[in-house]
Design a protein around this motif. Structure first.
Motif, short mmCIF file in Angstrom:
data_model
loop_
_atom_site.label_atom_id
_atom_site.label_comp_id
_atom_site.label_asym_id
_atom_site.label_seq_id
_atom_site.Cartn_x
_atom_site.Cartn_y
_atom_site.Cartn_z
N MET A 1 -34.28 17.78 -13.50
CA MET A 1 -34.37 18.82 -12.89
C MET A 1 -35.71 19.82 -13.07
O MET A 1 -35.65 19.71 -14.71
N ARG A 2 -35.52 20.90 -12.78
CA ARG A 2 -36.20 21.68 -12.54
C ARG A 2 -35.92 22.82 -11.50
O ARG A 2 -34.96 22.68 -10.67
N ARG A 3 -36.11 24.54 -12.34
CA ARG A 3 -36.39 25.09 -11.75
C ARG A 3 -37.21 26.13 -10.92
O ARG A 3 -38.37 25.65 -10.78
N LEU A 4 -36.53 26.30 -9.47
CA LEU A 4 -37.84 26.39 -9.00
C LEU A 4 -38.08 28.40 -9.14
O LEU A 4 -37.14 28.96 -9.44
N GLY A 5 -39.36 28.12 -8.23
CA GLY A 5 -39.77 30.34 -8.26
C GLY A 5 -40.36 30.53 -7.01
O GLY A 5 -40.17 29.26 -6.63
N LEU A 6 -41.03 31.18 -7.07
CA LEU A 6 -41.04 32.04 -5.33
C LEU A 6 -42.78 30.98 -5.21
O LEU A 6 -43.28 30.62 -3.44
N LYS A 7 -43.33 30.41 -6.06
CA LYS A 7 -44.75 29.08 -5.67
C LYS A 7 -44.33 27.74 -5.22
O LYS A 7 -45.48 28.02 -5.02
N ASP A 8 -42.87 28.12 -5.02
CA ASP A 8 -42.66 26.32 -5.38
C ASP A 8 -41.98 26.68 -2.96
O ASP A 8 -41.40 26.63 -2.92
N THR A 9 -43.08 26.91 -2.49
CA THR A 9 -42.46 27.48 -0.36
C THR A 9 -42.54 25.55 -0.42
O THR A 9 -42.10 26.05 0.80
N VAL A 57 -33.33 22.08 -9.03
CA VAL A 57 -33.48 20.78 -7.77
C VAL A 57 -34.08 19.62 -8.80
O VAL A 57 -34.59 19.14 -9.49
N GLU A 58 -33.69 18.58 -8.31
CA GLU A 58 -33.71 16.59 -8.85
C GLU A 58 -34.87 16.45 -8.23
O GLU A 58 -34.01 16.11 -6.46
N GLU A 59 -35.57 15.77 -8.56
CA GLU A 59 -36.45 14.98 -7.68
C GLU A 59 -36.81 13.79 -7.92
O GLU A 59 -36.66 13.96 -9.04
N ARG A 60 -36.88 12.37 -7.74
CA ARG A 60 -37.94 11.62 -7.76
C ARG A 60 -39.16 11.24 -6.89
O ARG A 60 -39.43 10.76 -6.01
N ASP A 61 -39.81 11.33 -7.34
CA ASP A 61 -41.41 11.11 -6.42
C ASP A 61 -41.81 11.73 -5.59
O ASP A 61 -42.13 11.47 -4.12
N LEU A 64 -36.44 14.77 -2.52
CA LEU A 64 -35.41 15.70 -3.28
C LEU A 64 -34.48 14.95 -3.15
O LEU A 64 -33.65 14.49 -1.91
N ILE A 65 -33.71 15.05 -4.08
CA ILE A 65 -32.63 14.28 -4.53
C ILE A 65 -30.77 14.84 -4.43
O ILE A 65 -29.76 14.84 -3.86
N GLY A 66 -31.62 16.23 -4.86
CA GLY A 66 -30.35 17.43 -4.98
C GLY A 66 -31.02 18.29 -5.42
O GLY A 66 -31.94 18.48 -6.38
#
Length: 146
Positions: A1-9, A57-61, A64-66
């Motif tokens: 799990m990671r937190r999004l920021g402005l750079k994650d367009t 967001v939760e991601e795998r490879d 986007l999972i969640g």
């Protein structure tokens, strides 16, 4: 799990598309367009900038999972979950609960006194998850077609 920021367009655009698609699936009178997706992207960016919203967001490879988007309203010290989504193949695996628990922790850090979430009345899985996590029904909005 990671937190999004402005750079994650890329992810912000994907989340915006998800939100708009889900709104159109849940509300037959709503239809999304490229404009509404772009407006949603802009809203997320502005909320990051001016309100310091939380999007996890939760991601795998790179899939986007969640995703969960939460907004803290300082005036009434309430965190509102703006959006929660888990990919269909990954539902009932604990991702939604995990995302919501992280928002709860964040809300406590913000000194929030409550957490709110709007749920479609037909979304039995989310209603059950919310009850399991201690949410109570506060109001029901009803609509009649004319």
């Amino acid at each position: 799990m990671r937190r999004l920021g402005l750079k994650d367009t890329r992810i912000i655009k994907e989340v915006s598309q998800l939100i708009e698609r889900e709104l159109s699936l849940q509300c037959e009178r709503y239809h999304y367009t490229e404009f509404t997706i772009a407006a949603r992207e802009e809203k997320i960016r502005r909320f990051f900038t001016y309100y310091h919203d939380l999007v996890l967001v939760e991601e795998r490879d790179d899939e986007l999972i969640g995703v969960i988007w939460a907004h803290f309203d300082k005036g009434n010290r309430t965190v509102n979950i703006e959006f929660l989504w888990v990919a269909p193949l990954h539902r009932k695996c604990g991702y939604g609960a995990r995302l919501k628990r992280e928002v709860e922790k964040w809300g406590k850090d913000q000194q929030a006194v409550a957490l709110t979430s709007t749920v479609n009345v037909q979304n039995d899985s989310m209603l059950a998850l919310n009850r399991k996590l201690g949410y109570e029904t506060e109001q029901v909005i009803m609509r009649k077609k004319l």
